[in-house]
Design an enzyme around this catalytic site. Sequence first.
Site, mmCIF file in Angstrom:
data_model
loop_
_atom_site.group_PDB
_atom_site.id
_atom_site.type_symbol
_atom_site.label_atom_id
_atom_site.label_comp_id
_atom_site.label_asym_id
_atom_site.label_seq_id
_atom_site.Cartn_x
_atom_site.Cartn_y
_atom_site.Cartn_z
ATOM 1 N N GLY A 230 5.111 8.902 3.087
ATOM 2 C CA GLY A 230 4.200 10.018 3.270
ATOM 3 C C GLY A 230 2.904 9.893 2.502
ATOM 4 C CD GLU A 265 12.608 5.668 2.817
ATOM 5 O OE1 GLU A 265 12.157 6.609 3.520
ATOM 6 O OE2 GLU A 265 13.805 5.426 2.723
ATOM 7 N N PRO A 266 6.766 3.736 1.847
ATOM 8 C CG PRO A 266 5.361 2.203 0.776
ATOM 9 C CD PRO A 266 6.764 2.758 0.749
ATOM 10 N N GLY A 267 4.664 3.893 4.704
ATOM 11 C CA GLY A 267 4.304 3.262 5.974
ATOM 12 C C GLY A 267 2.793 3.249 6.079
ATOM 13 N NE ARG A 268 -0.062 8.698 7.497
ATOM 14 C CZ ARG A 268 0.062 8.998 8.791
ATOM 15 N NH1 ARG A 268 -0.884 8.682 9.631
ATOM 16 N NH2 ARG A 268 1.115 9.657 9.229
ATOM 17 N NE ARG A 304 -1.897 9.177 13.233
ATOM 18 C CZ ARG A 304 -2.733 9.902 12.536
ATOM 19 N NH1 ARG A 304 -4.036 9.698 12.615
ATOM 20 N NH2 ARG A 304 -2.295 10.838 11.732
ATOM 21 C CB CYS A 336 -6.051 11.573 35.174
ATOM 22 S SG CYS A 336 -7.132 10.667 36.239
ATOM 23 C CD GLU A 337 -2.338 13.931 30.415
ATOM 24 O OE1 GLU A 337 -2.446 14.982 29.767
ATOM 25 O OE2 GLU A 337 -1.304 13.549 30.944
ATOM 26 C CE1 TYR A 365 4.268 6.219 11.897
ATOM 27 C CE2 TYR A 365 2.519 6.436 10.277
ATOM 28 C CZ TYR A 365 3.860 6.372 10.589
ATOM 29 O OH TYR A 365 4.797 6.443 9.577
HETATM 30 C C1 LIG Z 1 8.030 8.120 8.809
HETATM 31 C C2 LIG Z 1 8.873 7.886 7.595
HETATM 32 C C3 LIG Z 1 8.369 7.195 6.500
HETATM 33 C C4 LIG Z 1 6.948 6.709 6.420
HETATM 34 O O1 LIG Z 1 6.016 7.725 6.510
HETATM 35 P P1 LIG Z 1 4.484 7.389 6.193
HETATM 36 O O2 LIG Z 1 3.804 8.691 6.295
HETATM 37 O O3 LIG Z 1 4.009 6.429 7.199
HETATM 38 O O4 LIG Z 1 4.446 6.824 4.813
HETATM 39 C C5 LIG Z 1 9.206 6.940 5.433
HETATM 40 N N1 LIG Z 1 10.492 7.369 5.430
HETATM 41 C C6 LIG Z 1 11.017 8.053 6.474
HETATM 42 C C7 LIG Z 1 12.425 8.471 6.413
HETATM 43 C C8 LIG Z 1 10.228 8.329 7.574
HETATM 44 O O5 LIG Z 1 10.743 9.008 8.595
#
Ligand SMILES: *Cc1c(COP(=O)(O)O)cnc(C)c1O
Length: 406
Positions: A230, A265-268, A304, A336-337, A365
């Site tokens: 997050g 657990e970083p993604g973004r 997004r 077409c939206e 994403y």
């Molecule tokens: C989506 C998610 C993440 C990553 O979220 P980001 O906002 O991209 O960091 C980490 N853990 C869990 C369980 C998620 O569902």
Amino acid sequence: MSVRRLADWSDTRLRRLADEYGTPLYVHDHDRVRENYRRLTGAFPDADVLYAVKANAGRHVLDTLREAGAGAECASAGELKRALDAGFAPEDVHYTPVNPPARDLDYAGDRLAGTDATVTVGSADTLDRLESRGFTGRVLVRVHPGVGAGHSAEVATGADAKFGVPRDRVHGVLADADDRGFDVRGLHAHTGSGLLTASDRDDHRTVVETLAELVAESPVALDRVDVGGGFGVPYRESEPPLDLDAVATATRDALAGLDVELAIEPGRYLVADAGVLLATVNTTKETDGDLLAGVDAGMTTLIRPALYDAYHAVRSLAPDAADRVPVPTSVVGPVCESADVLAEGRDIPRVERGDLLAVGNAGAYGVEMASTYNSRPRPAVVALAGDDERLVRRRETLADLTTHEA
Ligand SMILES: *Cc1c(COP(=O)(O)O)cnc(C)c1O
């Protein structure tokens, strides 16, 4: 540099890439992914960092982060397959199934039973379903903390009962898992996605404090707390970056006195500003007060804005952009939206047909959520590392659209 803005990308290089590979094109810079990873591990030196694969599951991204030392957090059988196939060791893999389909758990049982992988269970019956597939290894219990935050309501998972075990049942699920012979390690919660402000940080801290209380009173000895991902990035050029050190301090403070390993657990945060989307202007149209720039990317390329009302910076890469007068411009796609909008009412040097536009923070994403709606083939992806570049995903063709039809 804790933030990379759209203006920091070399316009000459982006123009050349668009010439060579065509548009729409995702450009992904692995040097930046590595920088983001280093900054994060600098702020959380003792934490286990698991990359949330769903932000961008491209093999090139997985390879870069595995080599940098990250583990992988996987939300589905497909992500598990991609992470394990990319060489992540099972002990560095967390599987976080949410309402998992049977087929997903069959696959997880096949690949994870007997390994040191960790499964984060969000409901008591997932334990049954894992046990019946031979998995009784490491588990975390996902807590539904009742507090969420994030860039939009759709991603404030901490507040959504779909995710995790309600607080008052967590100890019961831990004891049950322990009785059944699972290797019960700890607790998990994910507050939401795109945490950026001081108030988001307070919510995050509240969630971690909830985990800490539950660990302290647990009927089963626990040694791990996973606070999810997050970590936000500033999508607006004027927004300050996340105060990562403050988040790390808040996390540590909330866990003070507990002898637990921390996982994040970083993604973004790792990939968003490592990517831009390039699009070419097909048509322009004057409307009342706004210039419409119709481009060859849209909601099927980057959903997004349509899905979350998300803001992405847009920059003109026209070689003479500096000499043009900025006018309020909306950037729209070919679908077409009415939702097919990438940006609304932006001051952009007056666009002309054939101009190249760059859309910022498209590394997370972005291509991952691309679809073929309107029978529009998905875009190509080119990865950069230093002066090197490599086409890591070829542009889909019209023929690809029907390859699965029986
Ligand atoms: C989506 C998610 C993440 C990553 O979220 P980001 O906002 O991209 O960091 C980490 N853990 C869990 C369980 C998620 O569902």
